[in-house]
Design a protein around this motif. Structure first.
Motif, PDB file in Angstrom:
ATOM      1  N   GLY A 102     -16.814  16.156 -52.679  1.00 14.56           N
ATOM      2  CA  GLY A 102     -18.143  16.456 -52.142  1.00 14.56           C
ATOM      3  C   GLY A 102     -18.408  15.671 -50.879  1.00 14.56           C
ATOM      4  N   ALA A 103     -19.623  15.836 -50.346  1.00 16.50           N
ATOM      5  CA  ALA A 103     -19.967  15.220 -49.055  1.00 16.50           C
ATOM      6  C   ALA A 103     -19.712  13.712 -49.108  1.00 16.50           C
ATOM      7  N   LEU A 104     -19.117  13.240 -48.029  1.00 12.09           N
ATOM      8  CA  LEU A 104     -18.642  11.861 -48.017  1.00 12.09           C
ATOM      9  C   LEU A 104     -19.591  10.927 -47.273  1.00 12.09           C
ATOM     10  N   GLY A 105     -19.664   9.691 -47.748  1.00  5.46           N
ATOM     11  CA  GLY A 105     -20.141   8.621 -46.888  1.00  5.46           C
ATOM     12  C   GLY A 105     -19.013   8.244 -45.945  1.00  5.46           C
ATOM     13  N   LEU A 106     -19.340   7.683 -44.783  1.00  3.87           N
ATOM     14  CA  LEU A 106     -18.299   7.373 -43.812  1.00  3.87           C
ATOM     15  C   LEU A 106     -18.575   6.046 -43.107  1.00  3.87           C
ATOM     16  N   VAL A 107     -17.597   5.151 -43.202  1.00  3.67           N
ATOM     17  CA  VAL A 107     -17.633   3.939 -42.382  1.00  3.67           C
ATOM     18  C   VAL A 107     -16.615   4.149 -41.268  1.00  3.67           C
ATOM     19  N   HIS A 108     -17.098   4.164 -40.040  1.00  2.00           N
ATOM     20  CA  HIS A 108     -16.303   4.610 -38.902  1.00  2.00           C
ATOM     21  C   HIS A 108     -16.259   3.509 -37.829  1.00  2.00           C
ATOM     22  N   PHE A 109     -15.112   2.824 -37.746  1.00  2.00           N
ATOM     23  CA  PHE A 109     -14.921   1.811 -36.710  1.00  2.00           C
ATOM     24  C   PHE A 109     -14.333   2.466 -35.463  1.00  2.00           C
ATOM     25  N   ASP A 110     -14.988   2.317 -34.328  1.00  2.00           N
ATOM     26  CA  ASP A 110     -14.544   3.027 -33.128  1.00  2.00           C
ATOM     27  C   ASP A 110     -15.341   2.501 -31.936  1.00  2.00           C
ATOM     28  N   SER A 111     -14.771   2.651 -30.740  1.00  2.00           N
ATOM     29  CA  SER A 111     -15.605   2.367 -29.567  1.00  2.00           C
ATOM     30  C   SER A 111     -16.340   3.623 -29.101  1.00  2.00           C
ATOM     31  N   HIS A 112     -15.939   4.763 -29.641  1.00  5.19           N
ATOM     32  CA  HIS A 112     -16.572   6.022 -29.283  1.00  5.19           C
ATOM     33  C   HIS A 112     -17.126   6.684 -30.548  1.00  5.19           C
ATOM     34  N   THR A 113     -18.150   7.521 -30.392  1.00  3.23           N
ATOM     35  CA  THR A 113     -18.726   8.162 -31.580  1.00  3.23           C
ATOM     36  C   THR A 113     -17.913   9.355 -32.061  1.00  3.23           C
ATOM     37  N   ASP A 114     -17.136   9.966 -31.136  1.00  2.00           N
ATOM     38  CA  ASP A 114     -16.362  11.164 -31.496  1.00  2.00           C
ATOM     39  C   ASP A 114     -17.236  12.275 -32.048  1.00  2.00           C
ATOM     40  N   THR A 115     -18.438  12.358 -31.504  1.00  2.18           N
ATOM     41  CA  THR A 115     -19.360  13.404 -31.954  1.00  2.18           C
ATOM     42  C   THR A 115     -19.710  14.376 -30.838  1.00  2.18           C
ATOM     43  N   GLY A 116     -18.791  14.571 -29.896  1.00  6.43           N
ATOM     44  CA  GLY A 116     -19.018  15.599 -28.887  1.00  6.43           C
ATOM     45  C   GLY A 116     -19.008  16.970 -29.536  1.00  6.43           C
ATOM     46  N   THR A 117     -19.769  17.912 -28.955  1.00  7.60           N
ATOM     47  CA  THR A 117     -19.673  19.288 -29.476  1.00  7.60           C
ATOM     48  C   THR A 117     -18.377  19.908 -28.987  1.00  7.60           C
ATOM     49  N   GLU A 118     -18.064  19.605 -27.761  1.00  4.95           N
ATOM     50  CA  GLU A 118     -16.786  20.047 -27.251  1.00  4.95           C
ATOM     51  C   GLU A 118     -16.397  19.112 -26.122  1.00  4.95           C
ATOM     52  N   VAL A 119     -15.100  19.076 -25.826  1.00  6.17           N
ATOM     53  CA  VAL A 119     -14.597  18.269 -24.729  1.00  6.17           C
ATOM     54  C   VAL A 119     -13.826  19.234 -23.839  1.00  6.17           C
ATOM     55  N   PHE A 120     -14.129  19.274 -22.562  1.00  5.46           N
ATOM     56  CA  PHE A 120     -13.505  20.226 -21.646  1.00  5.46           C
ATOM     57  C   PHE A 120     -13.623  21.658 -22.165  1.00  5.46           C
ATOM     58  N   GLY A 121     -14.740  21.932 -22.787  1.00  7.37           N
ATOM     59  CA  GLY A 121     -14.967  23.281 -23.258  1.00  7.37           C
ATOM     60  C   GLY A 121     -14.244  23.640 -24.539  1.00  7.37           C
ATOM     61  N   ALA A 122     -13.558  22.663 -25.138  1.00  2.00           N
ATOM     62  CA  ALA A 122     -12.818  22.965 -26.369  1.00  2.00           C
ATOM     63  C   ALA A 122     -13.498  22.302 -27.562  1.00  2.00           C
ATOM     64  N   ARG A 123     -13.584  23.036 -28.648  1.00  2.00           N
ATOM     65  CA  ARG A 123     -14.211  22.524 -29.859  1.00  2.00           C
ATOM     66  C   ARG A 123     -13.347  21.447 -30.517  1.00  2.00           C
ATOM     67  N   SER A 124     -12.027  21.700 -30.555  1.00  2.00           N
ATOM     68  CA  SER A 124     -11.130  20.752 -31.212  1.00  2.00           C
ATOM     69  C   SER A 124     -10.636  19.725 -30.204  1.00  2.00           C
ATOM     70  N   SER A 125     -10.798  18.478 -30.540  1.00  2.00           N
ATOM     71  CA  SER A 125     -10.441  17.392 -29.629  1.00  2.00           C
ATOM     72  C   SER A 125     -10.485  16.100 -30.439  1.00  2.00           C
ATOM     73  N   HIS A 126      -9.902  15.034 -29.887  1.00  2.00           N
ATOM     74  CA  HIS A 126     -10.075  13.760 -30.591  1.00  2.00           C
ATOM     75  C   HIS A 126     -11.467  13.177 -30.318  1.00  2.00           C
ATOM     76  N   GLY A 127     -12.288  13.894 -29.548  1.00  2.00           N
ATOM     77  CA  GLY A 127     -13.641  13.417 -29.272  1.00  2.00           C
ATOM     78  C   GLY A 127     -14.734  14.166 -30.019  1.00  2.00           C
ATOM     79  N   THR A 128     -14.328  15.063 -30.931  1.00  2.00           N
ATOM     80  CA  THR A 128     -15.339  15.906 -31.580  1.00  2.00           C
ATOM     81  C   THR A 128     -15.317  15.939 -33.114  1.00  2.00           C
ATOM     82  N   PRO A 129     -14.362  15.323 -33.790  1.00  2.00           N
ATOM     83  CA  PRO A 129     -14.244  15.604 -35.229  1.00  2.00           C
ATOM     84  C   PRO A 129     -15.494  15.244 -36.026  1.00  2.00           C
TER      85      PRO A 129
END
Lengths: 321, 321, 321, 321, 321, 321
Positions: free
Chosen positions: B143-170
């Motif tokens: 089921g829906a997960l809690g998440l502890v996310h260590f990162d310098s970036h949020t990785d919550t872009g909707t898209e990067v360079f117009g692409a949905r899949s990216s290491h910046g959007t998961p």
């Protein structure tokens, strides 16, 4: 036995950088029973205790496996060795850091297992001192060996720094103990400043054939190989390749490099020719010093510790629970 | 299943650089049946197709295994995770070079196998895009997960360079698809110049908790972890560690490094604390870019070809015979 | 004078990586009185102020010493240069960082001390601008010099970027000032895109002999060396080796590399031949940019062997004489 | 258009490491109007999404520019290509990380702009998949192309890992789509273990000419080039150089290196000869994986010289015409 | 005795990269008579035979000397150790490659010579196994020693891989043989996963004081040093610094790095404090694995500063005395 | 003027590794007319002639640009400097290899052009000797400057090796010539062993404020910055950052590294604070020695972020104003 290709069966090939690390992606086993029916077994000998200059060859078996390319048809020979021969990766000998004696015993034992099963061992060194256990085991199985030895050095010192065991002495001992037949022993690629007159006098007396780099200026390596094949004849033969026979331009990662050596094109063709024309019962590639493996990679290291801390926290939770 | 320690049984330990390459030297298997009774399975996800800057993370699972240290008692926790937990190395997902979609399917399937057996997966990335298959599989199980996310970036872009899949959007997609519960999602270590206002507005709206590097100047990481534990609560939780949360001094081998980050000491303690105090159902370490692996090592490469030529010669001899 | 071998007297040899750092482990002195009776003195010229591209040659004298191999019999020449000749390491010139003028004075003075004692200097550069003080000092002692000059560039610019002193101009000045006799000056290995027509016109007028890389495609280096020996004749001759005459595969550590050059095997043999057949009064190896330690530095390694071949040639000449 | 040399006008030359980064320091523009009257335009294609092993070629266009040497007279051809031809740097195509399809469109569009202006494009890759947009654009302008293809691999797979687009398949598609005329297509330098019988059977059927490395042992590369020129004839021809045709000693920075290849001297001469004798309408240099700065990057350096020889050959042809 | 500064007397200083290689550019001698009147002698112990993972420390004495900075006033202590103390470089022990037993004898003999002259030895390792000969010699001169030991590992194994001699066991043997007084022995910086319960039980029994990294989170290193000074008291004391006590960010060049360690600023200050407040009779810096030249080698650089801080502390103590 | 982003307009961003190389991807121009209306101009000063140890900073302007990240909102300051300020890349000064005098004139002239247009120059060094032309030009425009100087060395020698011009003397000359007001000059981060008492006596007499690394142990950098702001007051102020103020762990690529320095997090925050609170009229980042490509070069990366924080501080000040 685990076949690394299994998970990629749908594609018929596996990326070289993914999956279980084995030589060329062939099946990996540590079980002697699996040797049954095999033709060749790759064996690692990750030791470098007996070098006189730069150490690091202990990382070579892993690095060579990582650099190995998948099965495929040889574009000159028109044959895929992995289709014709059954090749296994039999893992590394149980070497002990800082204890060359026990390491040599472990290497000899593992190579012996391979030979007992009627399989040809190809050993990934390690420094050249492993020639002793490798050929010792082969001679125990097959009797005195012929030897085709590519190297910039003869490795026939009686001792180096007063020590009998060294990467500079194995060939002397192998001849003296009858494992290598000096009349069927040929050295190819010699150059530089070692060893001295005493060693060469002994070699001449013993009947060893030496082919120096400067002799290849005229006739080329092809003639030298013809001569080598004639020297070793039809008897059981071992192929020993010290990568420092190559010029450092072609093999910079080695411990005692000597400029003025063979090119890769020359050596590769020669190895195939020897394997085709002589009766090989075993082989070794030694003195490869890989760069930046294991704990030398600071980021991979901390990534490992991230996982370890996570595991430890999970274990703490379990224990507390 | 092969236990790399087996051959070193007499010594109780194995040199890190020798033997079958598995994480920490634990038993290696690719057979789902072996997962039975295990607590944790290490899984590799060697992909880097979806990065926006430096590639190379495809080599990380192999490099992290090579850097991994053997079992042992943690000097602060007084516990040996490998004694308390049964840890296996379950190998790499069957990724396909240049095809991130199929690679993600393969990762999701393999992580799913682990979860089906009731085992906790710890995934060695790979770029951060693998968070999608990793947490997707976990959420399908738990089921829906809690998440502890260590990162310098949020990785919550909707898209990067117009692409949905990216290491910046998961993370955006995981929240939007319900796999991660934004109320139970905390980001730690954010800094630098990305993303922009739109993404942070969405985050705030969604209820995601963000802890910036500059907030740690006062209270330190300890307080932040307390806060994170409170955020994720008792539900099933995933731990995602992008090594670029560390300062580049501590993790130079990463694709989008950002100066001004955590120290290793801080992060390591935090990972253990999270694993001890939260209910982890899975974890990942991503964005490690190792140096000089595989065919980048010219000498190991030519050593491999020496063996291949020898094998080919043997095969030619066999065929001719 | 300190003999680095002294502490290892019991073994007759010293590990290359241990003990006082001197070239080949020969006795080290900074006292002119010790030059008495010596045949050759190694001198370091650690400067790189006058390069037009990559600096770093200031580290070369130390790196070449670290890469140097111990005395030993040359496997082709059957002679140990260190047994035939008395070789000393006379240390580095008192160069001043950022002040090429004073550095050149210091180099000229130190080389002059060596020459005054009737000893042949072999100078480890440094960038090629040191040719001026080196040959200036030799010409002061021996009169106008013949010159065998291995290089991918002619180094006969009148000025580079409006400056007279540069690593691209020394040969012009040496000829113009009468230190080098253009009729007895031969350049070997020229290729690439520099210098232009003006310089070659001046060269042709002056009577300088130029042998281009593309001319070696047909006849090989052997014929070129014969021609070079004919050009320099019996008079006092200097041997100047810029390692960029080698292909970058063989000498990657240099400041202005030019693909398409000599192999190490070719150059090493040529150096020995020149030293054996011409009357050398001095020599230099320049433009080595080190990057690693000891024999791991491929370019420093081949620079060492250039010196060793030169020494061996000198020893052969002595023996033959 | 910006001319990087402008600020150094007083000296007539610019240090390679300073000023605006353009290929060889030629004028840089992104404005199609500036193409008017130019002879050659350098174009960058910084992509590596479709590689099967090591990525990194996305950094190559920048690295090759950094390694490029300034204009100058070729010492064998006696011609300065930059004086004879008007060469511009037209910048990089607008590639998109992680999206090879859109990147290929951008490359094709930019190369198309160059061609529309009647200018010859020389493309700095990137992985070899860019051959498709490069030659696709050329064929759209000039009709079916002759092709001289230096490589250790044929790159004529139908698919790799089940994918049509890959750096291992472009030549297949280009032939099948009629962009390359198989009767006028010659491959030079093939070796190693890929591809298999099926691909070679298709090649033979199609009428493609393959020259293997082992065939050069006898006649040398000169004869092979004669044969290549005969194959491509007088029609519009493309020159594609994968740097892995070189031995890894000469080009260590590449993704799928194969020992036993050409030397730089051989390849450079061949590129110039092809550009002089065939009617080139475009060219590409691919599969460079940079690791260092400027001329310290041996592979970027040789890639620069490949372009320089090509330019010189074009200039020779122009002058001769 | 040769004073490397001599040739630069006019400038009062010498470039770090030029001149005879000695620690800090101090006079170099191999003659015991020169020890007369000296305060401190630098001794090299270039061995790495007994490591369990990455070798390479054999190159460290040379690399630390190359990274060493010239004399100068310490900006915090306001004292120039080289002005207050007479420091000599006494060269390397006559170690034998591949023979740790004889190497240890040579180290012990050379350190003994220094001690016999009433001089304090500071030994540049080498792997940590040299602690045995170093402290063995000191204890022979001064009786049972107090020990301040910076390390991430205790090095108190009874044996490693079944071998008594190892870089993981010296402290055990030194205590058992009475050379180190366990009541006056303090370890600082312990972390990671080694050794196990048995070793710590023995340590506790023996009365050894252990300060773990995690204990420094609260009080900081300052309090730990106060505690260490209290433990060793006024008796003769040895300072042993394994650079792996530093975080790998600060000392990447070491054989068994462990993330989560000290910063350089912390360790350097601590070394000076210990040297100022305890009665040091000897010191060692071990486990440096060099990879670059001069100050480009970050780990050799910090090792140099460890020695410099120790010298400064000794000088402060002398001045205060 | 060329805007590198132009070709990527459809995506709103450009990959860091593609397109025209300019700082942060901002418009590039070499035309003074384009400076009109700009707020900040980036200027490169690629020189390293006057260093006393490791050269290589000549490659830094290019490497810092390659490591620079695109525009974006600062996650702590909540401001995008590139949106608030108009930033241009004005290219490199027309430096001359081997001729520091003419190079300094070129730097001073180019910085002067920027200042004449009322634009703030941010100079990418180069070695620290460029402080003379940089601040000389600024003082000519703005009168005697306040100076915030981050460094491990004071750079106030009267001469180094008998030479007035050096990277160790600029601050002395700038004060003596009235370009820097010693009462408004503060040094931060001093440590190590240089300079000596004479220099510090002169500094004290002149009224220069020195803040040593050891003083930061207690109060931290925050208090030091407050003190620095008080020292420079409201007058025109220059910010000079020598990256060796960072610990070598954070900036390994520098010529005279000194362990025990600042962290990146500390320095970055300080740069922004100074730019926000003082009245900056110019800035420089010096002594970066690059070794890798793009963001793989940790030191170039942190140098980029130093500039970015400075820009952000300027933007904050503008916004607040």
């Amino acid at each position: 036995m685990i076949d690394p290709l299994e998970r990629w069966r749908a594609y018929g090939e596996k990326p070289d950088y993914a999956g279980l690390l084995s030589f060329g992606g062939v099946p990996y086993t540590e079980d002697a029973a699996d040797l049954e029916g095999a033709d060749v077994a790759i064996v690692g000998a990750p030791v470098d205790d007996l070098v006189s200059d730069r150490p690091g060859a202990r990382f070579a078996p892993r690095a060579i496996r990582a650099a190995s390319c998948p099965p495929g048809r040889h574009l000159e020979a028109h044959i895929d060795a992995f289709a014709t021969l059954r090749v296994l990766d039999y893992g590394d000998a149980a070497v002990v850091p800082g204890d060359p004696k026990r390491s040599h015993e472990a290497i000899r034992a593992l190579v012996g297992e391979v030979l007992s099963a009627g399989v040809v061992p190809i050993v990934l060194g390690g420094d050249h001192s492993i020639a002793e256990p490798n050929m010792g085991a082969c001679a125990a199985e097959h009797g005195a060996l012929g030897l085709v030895h590519f190297d910039s050095h003869t490795d026939t010192g009686t001792e180096v720094f007063g020590a009998r065991s060294s990467h500079g002495t194995p060939m002397r001992h192998l001849v003296e103990e009858g494992h290598v037949d000096p009349q069927r022993y040929v050295q190819i690629g010699l150059r530089g400043y070692w060893p001295g007159e005493a060693e060469f006098a002994w070699q001449a007396e013993s009947g060893i054939t030496s082919i120096f780099m400067h002799e290849l200026r005229a006739g080329g390596l092809g003639q030298a190989i013809d001569r080598a094949i004639a020297v070793v004849g039809d008897g059981p033969t071992f192929l020993s390749v010290d990568v420092d026979v190559l010029d450092p331009a072609f093999a910079p990662g080695t411990g005692t490099p000597e400029p003025g050596g063979l090119t890769s094109a020359e050596l590769l063709d020669a190895c195939r020719t020897v394997a085709r024309r002589a009766r090989l019962v075993g082989s070794e590639v030694v003195e490869v010093l890989p760069e930046a493996i294991g704990s030398a990679d600071v980021t991979a290291l901390v990534a490992d510790r991230i996982v370890r801390e996570t595991l430890t926290g999970l274990a703490e939770r379990r224990t507390a629970g």
